[in-house]
Enzyme design. Structure first.
Site, PDB file in Angstrom:
ATOM      1  N   HIS A  41     -61.809  -3.818 -14.037  1.00 26.62           N
ATOM      2  CA  HIS A  41     -62.237  -4.675 -15.133  1.00 26.62           C
ATOM      3  C   HIS A  41     -63.522  -4.173 -15.790  1.00 26.62           C
ATOM      4  CE1 HIS A  41     -59.319  -7.798 -13.890  1.00 26.62           C
ATOM      5  NE2 HIS A  41     -59.477  -8.239 -15.111  1.00 26.62           N
ATOM      6  N   ASN A  84     -52.184 -12.763 -16.425  1.00 27.59           N
ATOM      7  CA  ASN A  84     -52.262 -11.298 -16.492  1.00 27.59           C
ATOM      8  C   ASN A  84     -51.255 -10.677 -15.532  1.00 27.59           C
ATOM      9  OD1 ASN A  84     -53.130  -8.833 -17.385  1.00 27.59           O
ATOM     10  ND2 ASN A  84     -55.241  -9.036 -16.670  1.00 27.59           N
TER      11      ASN A  84
END
Length: 518
Positions: free
Chosen positions: A372, A341
């Site tokens: 998140h 990521n």
């Protein structure tokens, strides 16, 4: 198009045929449509044929249509979040707008995540509208900081990376919406810098600066765009293999089996840790598929060209989000984070780590958890990650230099650190997959919190800062598996490190290249 508040039901027959939720089918089909649209966009709306205004309008409208197809009227959240953030930038001014945009965008995202998780579908891993909002939040906050850096802060106060990303004028509303909601990145990103996106839309000449062996800079100008076809084909092949692996192997290795009572009672410790590793490794291909496909879509539109390597081969990894080979061969927590990521790691570095006034590592992990989502498992994972990162740093700084002189010892060290890193990563991210507190604590308690305790003991025994002897030897020796990656990262604008935010000479060259593009 038959739509509801949660997206189109047009593909319900296909969903029934493949036995997948309709929202996941919508996502994949829309991404494949975006891939075809990207090819059309590059061919028929090329910057040499079409004005930036038309390219912005088409990219935005296509993006909003895909969002509406996938998420129904929840897609309005993307426009609302972007619109209010733009209004904040205009009325607050460049001095403080980055703070207000950061608080609003992250707060709006969090409220939407709370609503989705605790009111609608707790624990469902299907596609949801908060996913694109996470990317839009990154773009909103990144651009706000880049405008603040470019229009308020003094140039000498900026780091090299901040200097080359700084935006010197306020974007128009159309440019802002196009950046946030274009069809290439609306569903799965990845994050890109505003300057890179505008350069792509406006079709500015490809420029390349390379550092030659004699230390001089060689600047080349390309009059025609290099073809992304080979890069796109390679990435689509990776997508196909990842999807095949996910559809066949992943389902046979459920992460939940790690907390099965019978398995815990009968399996030996080596078997349990081996299954922990393979089950979490098998959970990664779905991310490989989604992120690589998103990268291929951008490349197909002509976005993502970085330059040429030393052999003259084109590189289409400007906004790539992962490096699979380096992930699977990581010999340290840092190496894993550097390659997983990537664009999110860059965002965390730029808006948090290098701006934090105290405990930057802890603040960065907390921000990552908040971004998140609101599942408790996320916070358990990132709090565990803080311990693991600090402990891994302490061990590397204090022990590694004893093993680097002998090739045999160095190879043994790399093998041991690879095994340790893969198990530690798997141990850390179990709550991220299980989501809830109870199953996560069940797993950790079944392992007697062994790696938590080991990390605390390491931090009590070893200092975090590298010893002088270790520092000198580290300067002259690189790990067997990470040497090539580290040298490559020095040439990349998006080299992210949670432990080191300084730039090498080659990275400064890259930043000057980015500044020339503006």
């Amino acid at each position: 198009m038959a739509t509801s508040t949660t997206g189109s039901t047009l593909l319900q027959p296909l969903s029934n045929a493949v036995r997948l939720p309709v929202d996941q089918v919508n996502f994949v089909v829309c991404q494949l449509f975006a891939l075809l649209a990207a090819i059309w966009f590059r061919t028929y709306l090329h910057s040499s044929k079409t004005s930036p205004f038309i390219r912005h309008v088409v990219a935005t409208l296509l993006g909003l249509y895909l969002a509406l197809f996938c998420f129904g009227w929840y897609a309005l959240h993307f426009v609302i979040q972007s619109g209010i953030s733009y209004y904040i930038m205009i009325i607050i001014g460049v001095e403080n707008m980055h703070k207000y945009c950061f608080v609003f965008a992250l707060g709006y995202l969090t409220v939407c995540q709370i609503t989705r998780v605790y009111i609608f579908d707790y624990g469902q891993y299907s596609a949801d509208f908060s996913g694109p909002m996470m990317i839009i939040t990154q773009k909103i906050t990144s651009l706000a900081f880049e405008i603040h850096d470019g229009m308020f802060r003094k140039n000498e106060d900026l780091t090299p990376s901040q200097r080359c990303l700084a935006v010197r004028r306020m974007p128009s509303l159309l440019e802002y919406l196009s950046y946030n909601c274009n069809f290439m990145g609306i569903l799965a990103g990845p994050l890109c810098s505003y300057k890179d996106y505008i350069n792509f839309i406006e079709g500015r000449s490809y420029q390349l600066q390379q550092s030659e062996a004699n230390g001089k800079e060689d600047t080349k100008y390309e009059q025609t765009d290099p073809s992304p076809n080979i890069a796109v084909a390679q990435k689509l092949l990776v997508c196909g293999l990842s999807l095949l692996f996910h559809m066949t192997i992943t389902k046979t290795l459920p992460v939940e089996y790690n907390i099965d009572e019978n398995f815990q009672a009968t399996a030996s410790w080596p078997v349990r840790f081996f299954y922990l590793y393979v089950s979490l490794m098998a959970a990664r291909p779905k991310y490989y598929f989604a992120w690589t496909l998103a990268d291929a879509i951008n490349n197909a539109a002509g976005f993502g060209f970085r330059g040429y390597d030393k052999n003259g081969v084109t590189r289409w990894d400007l906004i790539s989000n992962l490096r699979i080979q380096q992930i699977e061969s990581s010999t340290s927590f840092k190496m894993f984070l550097d390659n997983w990521n990537i664009q999110t790691a860059l965002w965390l570095k730029r808006v948090c780590y290098e701006r934090a006034t105290f405990s930057p590592t802890i603040q960065t992990f907390i921000l990552s958890a908040i971004w998140h989502g609101v599942y408790p498992g996320y916070y358990l994972t990132f709090l565990t990650g803080v311990l693991m990162t600090l402990a891994a740093r302490a061990i590397r700084n204090n022990i590694r230099h004893y093993f680097v002189e002998s090739p045999t010892l160095k190879l043994c060290y790399d093998i041991v650190t690879w095994m340790t890193t893969q198990v530690a990563i798997s141990y850390t991210v179990v709550p991220f997959v299980l989501l809830s507190v109870k199953p996560s604590l069940t797993f950790y308690s079944s392992c007697y919190f062994c790696l938590h305790i080991a990390s605390i003991l390491v931090l009590l025994v070893f200092p975090l800062k590298r010893t002088q002897k270790g520092s000198k030897k580290h300067e002259s020796t690189q790990p067997v598996w990470s040497k090539k990656l580290e040298e490559e990262n020095l040439l990349q604008k998006n080299s992210y490190s949670t432990t080191n935010n300084s730039f090498s000479q080659k990275e400064e060259i890259t930043c000057r290249y980015q500044a020339l593009k503006q």
